[in-house]
Structure formats: C-alpha cells, structure tokens
Design a protein around this motif. Structure first.
Motif, PDB file in Angstrom:
ATOM      1  N   SER A  17     -37.692 -98.512   9.955  1.00 19.81           N
ATOM      2  CA  SER A  17     -38.693 -97.597  10.763  1.00 19.81           C
ATOM      3  C   SER A  17     -38.498 -98.115  11.958  1.00 19.81           C
ATOM      4  CB  SER A  17     -39.941 -97.993  10.420  1.00 19.81           C
ATOM      5  OG  SER A  17     -41.089 -97.871   8.194  1.00 19.81           O
ATOM      6  N   ARG A  19     -40.003 -97.354  15.736  1.00 21.38           N
ATOM      7  CA  ARG A  19     -41.661 -97.079  16.701  1.00 21.38           C
ATOM      8  C   ARG A  19     -40.992 -96.916  18.689  1.00 21.38           C
ATOM      9  NH1 ARG A  19     -47.442 -99.060  18.856  1.00 21.38           N
ATOM     10  NH2 ARG A  19     -46.495-100.462  20.210  1.00 21.38           N
ATOM     11  N   TYR A  60     -45.625 -81.212  14.724  1.00 23.12           N
ATOM     12  CA  TYR A  60     -44.522 -81.803  14.213  1.00 23.12           C
ATOM     13  C   TYR A  60     -43.318 -80.659  14.140  1.00 23.12           C
ATOM     14  CZ  TYR A  60     -47.268 -86.378  14.657  1.00 23.12           C
ATOM     15  OH  TYR A  60     -47.912 -86.670  14.715  1.00 23.12           O
ATOM     16  N   VAL A  64     -39.644 -83.404   9.876  1.00 20.79           N
ATOM     17  CA  VAL A  64     -40.139 -84.561   9.625  1.00 20.79           C
ATOM     18  C   VAL A  64     -41.231 -84.524  10.033  1.00 20.79           C
ATOM     19  CG1 VAL A  64     -38.841 -85.437  12.697  1.00 20.79           C
ATOM     20  CG2 VAL A  64     -41.263 -84.536  12.934  1.00 20.79           C
ATOM     21  N   ARG A  67     -43.259 -88.495   8.114  1.00 24.15           N
ATOM     22  CA  ARG A  67     -42.912 -89.012   8.631  1.00 24.15           C
ATOM     23  C   ARG A  67     -43.079 -89.731   9.555  1.00 24.15           C
ATOM     24  NH1 ARG A  67     -36.563 -89.079   8.161  1.00 24.15           N
ATOM     25  NH2 ARG A  67     -36.972 -86.896   9.395  1.00 24.15           N
ATOM     26  N   PHE A  68     -42.974 -88.956  10.822  1.00 25.50           N
ATOM     27  CA  PHE A  68     -43.047 -89.305  11.907  1.00 25.50           C
ATOM     28  C   PHE A  68     -44.833 -88.488  12.178  1.00 25.50           C
ATOM     29  CE2 PHE A  68     -38.268 -88.685  13.778  1.00 25.50           C
ATOM     30  CZ  PHE A  68     -37.633 -89.367  12.781  1.00 25.50           C
ATOM     31  N   LEU A  81     -44.004 -92.756  19.262  1.00 24.28           N
ATOM     32  CA  LEU A  81     -43.946 -92.033  18.517  1.00 24.28           C
ATOM     33  C   LEU A  81     -43.041 -93.368  16.761  1.00 24.28           C
ATOM     34  CD1 LEU A  81     -42.970 -89.341  16.991  1.00 24.28           C
ATOM     35  CD2 LEU A  81     -40.734 -90.203  17.457  1.00 24.28           C
ATOM     36  N   GLU A  82     -43.471 -93.021  16.382  1.00 25.50           N
ATOM     37  CA  GLU A  82     -44.233 -93.783  15.187  1.00 25.50           C
ATOM     38  C   GLU A  82     -43.191 -93.044  13.710  1.00 25.50           C
ATOM     39  OE1 GLU A  82     -45.437 -97.707  14.418  1.00 25.50           O
ATOM     40  OE2 GLU A  82     -44.481 -97.525  13.038  1.00 25.50           O
ATOM     41  N   MET A  83     -41.937 -93.862  13.720  1.00 23.30           N
ATOM     42  CA  MET A  83     -40.646 -93.260  13.513  1.00 23.30           C
ATOM     43  C   MET A  83     -40.369 -94.144  11.417  1.00 23.30           C
ATOM     44  SD  MET A  83     -38.067 -91.490  15.607  1.00 23.30           S
ATOM     45  CE  MET A  83     -37.513 -93.632  15.576  1.00 23.30           C
ATOM     46  N   LEU A  86     -36.828 -93.725   7.409  1.00 24.10           N
ATOM     47  CA  LEU A  86     -35.547 -93.307   8.507  1.00 24.10           C
ATOM     48  C   LEU A  86     -34.580 -92.453   7.468  1.00 24.10           C
ATOM     49  CD1 LEU A  86     -35.870 -95.595  11.669  1.00 24.10           C
ATOM     50  CD2 LEU A  86     -36.467 -92.644  11.329  1.00 24.10           C
ATOM     51  N   ASP A  90     -32.147 -88.609  11.186  1.00 24.92           N
ATOM     52  CA  ASP A  90     -32.548 -88.674  12.522  1.00 24.92           C
ATOM     53  C   ASP A  90     -31.633 -89.604  13.622  1.00 24.92           C
ATOM     54  OD1 ASP A  90     -34.850 -89.715   9.582  1.00 24.92           O
ATOM     55  OD2 ASP A  90     -34.528 -88.006  11.169  1.00 24.92           O
ATOM     56  N   TYR A  94     -33.032 -89.868  21.709  1.00 23.93           N
ATOM     57  CA  TYR A  94     -34.808 -90.041  22.069  1.00 23.93           C
ATOM     58  C   TYR A  94     -35.128 -89.579  23.580  1.00 23.93           C
ATOM     59  CZ  TYR A  94     -34.773 -89.794  16.940  1.00 23.93           C
ATOM     60  OH  TYR A  94     -35.080 -88.762  15.518  1.00 23.93           O
TER      61      TYR A  94
END
Length: 127
Positions: A17, A19, A60, A64, A67-68, A81-83, A86, A90, A94
């Motif tokens: 993950s 952020r 979205y 994603v 997941r995001f 953006l919390e990812m 992954l 990806d 960004y």
C-alpha cells in the motif's frame, strides 16, 4: 493561480500500500474537480480517480475500483489517494490535477481539460 505539490510515492512490493498526497494552494472559494492521473512512458495520461471539492462525489477507473480511495481534507487543502493491493501494472508517474471548469461527473478522465497540474510522484510496484 493554483499550485499542486504531490508526495508519497515510492517503491513497494505487489500487494502493498501507499498513500499519495497533493497539497494545494491558491484556491478560490469555488468548487474544483480534482483528480489523480498516471502515466507510463509512451502512453497517454490515464485518469485514476476524481473528486469534487464541494459535492464530494468520487469517480474511479475500473482498473482501480475497490483498491484505491480518493479523498480530500478541505481544511488542509490536501487531496489523497490511498492505494491498496498494489499491482505491478500500477507502476507509473502519478499526477494531481485540478480545475473548477471540469464537469467531474463526465469529464474527469480528460487530462486535457485540467488546467492545473503537480509535478508528479513516482510509484513503482515490483512483483
């Protein structure tokens, strides 16, 4: 003049993950559509997620969803953006973008419609 500064990118293994943050300055009181885009060399900039700073609605990309998570803290003028979960696909640079003229519901994937951009932050996901 709106200024955007991204941070939080890095290298992570698949399943991990990150952020991302986008600190914004120079806002007016008007609502903005703010989005996260990503780009890999040789490909077009792809819309990942978007949110309206007043209405709060989110959008979205299918790739994603689940997941995001995009969110914003209006008091801090910061977009996130919390990812999670992954994947190597990806991996990209960004970018944070903003524009008050973009119709967030229908135009959020159109990179050319956004007038303000950050410098980008690299996300690398290894398998």
């Amino acid at each position: 003049q709106v200024q955007l500064v991204e941070s939080g990118g890095g290298s992570v293994q698949a399943g991990g993950s990150l952020r991302l943050s986008c600190a914004a300055s120079g806002y007016t009181s008007s609502g903005y559509c703010m989005g996260w885009f990503r780009q890999v060399p040789g490909k077009e900039r792809e819309g990942v997620a978007a949110i309206h700073t007043r209405a709060g609605g989110t959008k979205y990309a299918d790739s994603v969803k689940g997941r995001f998570t995009i969110s914003r803290d209006n008091a801090k003028n910061t977009l996130y953006l919390e990812m999670n979960s992954l994947k190597p696909e990806d991996t990209a640079m960004y970018y944070c973008a903003a524009d008050r003229s973009v119709a967030c519901n229908s135009q959020w994937t159109r990179a050319i419609a956004f007038g303000y951009w950050g410098q980008g932050t690299q996300v690398t996901v290894s398998s």
